[in-house]
Motif scaffolding. Sequence first.
Motif, mmCIF file in Angstrom:
data_model
loop_
_atom_site.group_PDB
_atom_site.id
_atom_site.type_symbol
_atom_site.label_atom_id
_atom_site.label_comp_id
_atom_site.label_asym_id
_atom_site.label_seq_id
_atom_site.Cartn_x
_atom_site.Cartn_y
_atom_site.Cartn_z
ATOM 1 N N GLN A 186 4.577 -56.121 92.396
ATOM 2 C CA GLN A 186 3.812 -55.453 93.324
ATOM 3 C C GLN A 186 4.352 -54.540 94.091
ATOM 4 O O GLN A 186 4.449 -53.462 94.309
ATOM 5 C CB GLN A 186 2.995 -56.548 94.461
ATOM 6 C CG GLN A 186 2.600 -55.820 95.636
ATOM 7 C CD GLN A 186 1.249 -55.236 95.312
ATOM 8 O OE1 GLN A 186 0.479 -55.490 94.640
ATOM 9 N NE2 GLN A 186 0.806 -54.360 96.491
ATOM 10 N N ALA A 187 6.002 -55.068 94.596
ATOM 11 C CA ALA A 187 6.723 -54.288 95.339
ATOM 12 C C ALA A 187 7.366 -53.184 94.630
ATOM 13 O O ALA A 187 7.369 -51.862 95.106
ATOM 14 C CB ALA A 187 7.498 -54.929 96.196
ATOM 15 N N LYS A 188 7.787 -53.370 93.237
ATOM 16 C CA LYS A 188 8.523 -52.495 92.523
ATOM 17 C C LYS A 188 7.815 -51.580 91.540
ATOM 18 O O LYS A 188 8.233 -50.445 91.094
ATOM 19 C CB LYS A 188 9.816 -53.073 91.992
ATOM 20 C CG LYS A 188 10.487 -53.628 93.267
ATOM 21 C CD LYS A 188 11.432 -52.659 93.742
ATOM 22 C CE LYS A 188 12.655 -51.763 92.978
ATOM 23 N NZ LYS A 188 13.326 -50.897 93.775
ATOM 24 N N ARG A 189 6.872 -52.420 90.934
ATOM 25 C CA ARG A 189 6.101 -51.542 89.942
ATOM 26 C C ARG A 189 4.861 -51.484 90.036
ATOM 27 O O ARG A 189 4.063 -50.826 89.241
ATOM 28 C CB ARG A 189 6.151 -52.743 88.633
ATOM 29 C CG ARG A 189 7.539 -53.303 88.080
ATOM 30 C CD ARG A 189 8.312 -52.008 87.530
ATOM 31 N NE ARG A 189 9.523 -52.392 87.107
ATOM 32 C CZ ARG A 189 10.527 -51.433 86.811
ATOM 33 N NH1 ARG A 189 10.158 -50.162 86.574
ATOM 34 N NH2 ARG A 189 11.646 -51.774 86.362
ATOM 35 N N GLY A 190 4.188 -51.783 91.228
ATOM 36 C CA GLY A 190 2.838 -51.398 91.589
ATOM 37 C C GLY A 190 1.685 -52.573 90.903
ATOM 38 O O GLY A 190 0.506 -51.995 90.973
ATOM 39 N N SER A 191 2.189 -53.572 90.296
ATOM 40 C CA SER A 191 1.122 -54.352 89.869
ATOM 41 C C SER A 191 0.541 -54.816 90.678
ATOM 42 O O SER A 191 0.838 -55.463 91.982
ATOM 43 C CB SER A 191 1.789 -55.384 88.849
ATOM 44 O OG SER A 191 2.490 -54.594 87.771
ATOM 45 N N HIS A 192 -0.967 -55.322 90.878
ATOM 46 C CA HIS A 192 -1.706 -55.549 91.699
ATOM 47 C C HIS A 192 -1.583 -57.139 92.110
ATOM 48 O O HIS A 192 -1.660 -57.919 91.099
ATOM 49 C CB HIS A 192 -3.168 -55.334 91.496
ATOM 50 C CG HIS A 192 -3.989 -55.309 92.867
ATOM 51 N ND1 HIS A 192 -4.427 -56.493 93.678
ATOM 52 C CD2 HIS A 192 -4.576 -54.168 93.684
ATOM 53 C CE1 HIS A 192 -4.855 -56.215 94.505
ATOM 54 N NE2 HIS A 192 -5.373 -54.904 94.577
ATOM 55 N N THR A 245 -1.682 -60.553 89.179
ATOM 56 C CA THR A 245 -0.840 -61.332 88.922
ATOM 57 C C THR A 245 -0.840 -62.656 89.352
ATOM 58 O O THR A 245 -0.257 -63.629 88.618
ATOM 59 C CB THR A 245 0.670 -60.613 89.154
ATOM 60 O OG1 THR A 245 0.399 -60.340 90.505
ATOM 61 C CG2 THR A 245 0.785 -59.482 88.742
ATOM 62 N N GLU A 278 1.389 -49.124 105.998
ATOM 63 C CA GLU A 278 2.584 -49.075 105.278
ATOM 64 C C GLU A 278 3.318 -47.601 105.384
ATOM 65 O O GLU A 278 4.532 -47.720 105.564
ATOM 66 C CB GLU A 278 2.224 -48.966 103.693
ATOM 67 C CG GLU A 278 3.518 -49.207 103.109
ATOM 68 C CD GLU A 278 3.301 -49.281 101.593
ATOM 69 O OE1 GLU A 278 4.081 -48.635 100.485
ATOM 70 O OE2 GLU A 278 2.146 -49.761 101.076
ATOM 71 N N THR A 279 2.654 -46.757 105.719
ATOM 72 C CA THR A 279 3.094 -45.481 105.978
ATOM 73 C C THR A 279 3.689 -45.489 107.372
ATOM 74 O O THR A 279 5.102 -44.840 107.493
ATOM 75 C CB THR A 279 2.164 -44.000 106.198
ATOM 76 O OG1 THR A 279 1.533 -44.147 104.630
ATOM 77 C CG2 THR A 279 3.002 -42.855 106.178
ATOM 78 N N ARG A 303 6.923 -47.388 107.047
ATOM 79 C CA ARG A 303 7.970 -46.850 106.454
ATOM 80 C C ARG A 303 8.615 -45.801 107.600
ATOM 81 O O ARG A 303 9.808 -45.701 107.452
ATOM 82 C CB ARG A 303 7.652 -46.145 105.205
ATOM 83 C CG ARG A 303 8.626 -45.621 104.449
ATOM 84 C CD ARG A 303 7.958 -44.752 103.278
ATOM 85 N NE ARG A 303 7.242 -45.575 102.648
ATOM 86 C CZ ARG A 303 7.492 -46.354 101.429
ATOM 87 N NH1 ARG A 303 8.776 -46.519 100.866
ATOM 88 N NH2 ARG A 303 6.422 -47.051 100.670
ATOM 89 N N VAL A 326 9.388 -52.786 100.336
ATOM 90 C CA VAL A 326 9.683 -53.590 99.511
ATOM 91 C C VAL A 326 10.102 -54.760 99.868
ATOM 92 O O VAL A 326 9.631 -55.853 99.250
ATOM 93 C CB VAL A 326 10.683 -53.028 98.438
ATOM 94 C CG1 VAL A 326 11.340 -53.784 97.295
ATOM 95 C CG2 VAL A 326 10.117 -51.732 97.650
#
Length: 371
Positions: free
Chosen positions: A133-139, A143, A236-237, A240, A247
């Motif tokens: 989720q954090a690095k590859r954007g997989s939901h 997963t 999240e914005t 950040r 991440v």
Amino acid sequence: MDRMPAWADAVLVPLISLLLAAILSALVILAIGESPVEAFRLMVDGALMRSSGWGYTLYYATNFIFTGLAVAVAFHARLFNIGGEGQAMLGGLGVALVCLYIPWPHWSVALIAASASAALFGALWALIPAYLQAKRGSHIVITTIMFNFIAAALLNYLLVNAMKPAGQMEPATAGFPAAVHLPSFQDMFSTAAAPLFRGSPANVTFFLALLACLFVWALIWRTRLGYEIRAQGFSETGARYAGIRPVRIVVVAMLISGALAGLMGINTTMGEAERLILNSTEGAGFIGIAVALMGRNHPVGVLLAAVLFGFLYQGGAELALWTNIPRELIVVIQALVILFTGALDNMVRMPLERAFMAARRRRARRAAPAE
């Protein structure tokens, strides 16, 4: 300005949702020719009016506390962890490895080691979905659901091919040594004059679940990490921009969530079965989602919602035993509670918000000075 007071959001919305679910459940029971009043009386009598019933109710509640807290921590980071079932399975595996292959002098020492092992196995099972989720954007939803099935297949393979004693047909490990058996409520609270909790599986793990509630409260509302998790969940914005690394927060929140779900393995594997068996989780990972939603992701709410679902589980077993109401109907009742407290939450919330805002406007008009 909030549309609705915090107490109404925390108490009134779940209470009305629960009442609507109860009314609809009563109609379903009437439709099959049974008395809703008698059914409710049997549920209360079987789950709450005897110490043995309380023992089963609190045993189920212990499972739901761990999985509800797991879901709640992930929710605060805006993550939907549906993998509590698989994480709890792997937590049970961690418990079994510690209890079977390491000699322990006393259950208290074994409990500390087994808790650490269960939390570690649960956290590691949540690590890969968190990383994806954090690095590859997989939901995370996809997963974690997939990892539930992988965990079930892995556990089945290990029990059948590696951990089952020779000559035994049942896919389960050998029984744990007596030194690691956890005290049950019957052991802790019964006397010769007043036997209590006879035959119920409730055990010392319930108090570990209460400590987990305290830990989650302190983590989320009293630590910097908890603030960062909540900030990530709000925006999240914005997080950040404030220097919070998304991440890191996603991975850490899921590790904590997985560890909490893994701790459920203490109750089912070390506390109740005293060995590792298949299907010991019995859907508790999914019930944890409803518990977290109903408890508004707060540890106190999770505790109360877990006790409610423990009551439904034990009360449902009593209904199936003493009436013609099938066990499947109890699942329908539980589903109605989940439906109204989760999916149809806005059906209750929006009218309440309008009512509170209208009342606030009326008070403001009355307080305004006359022209």
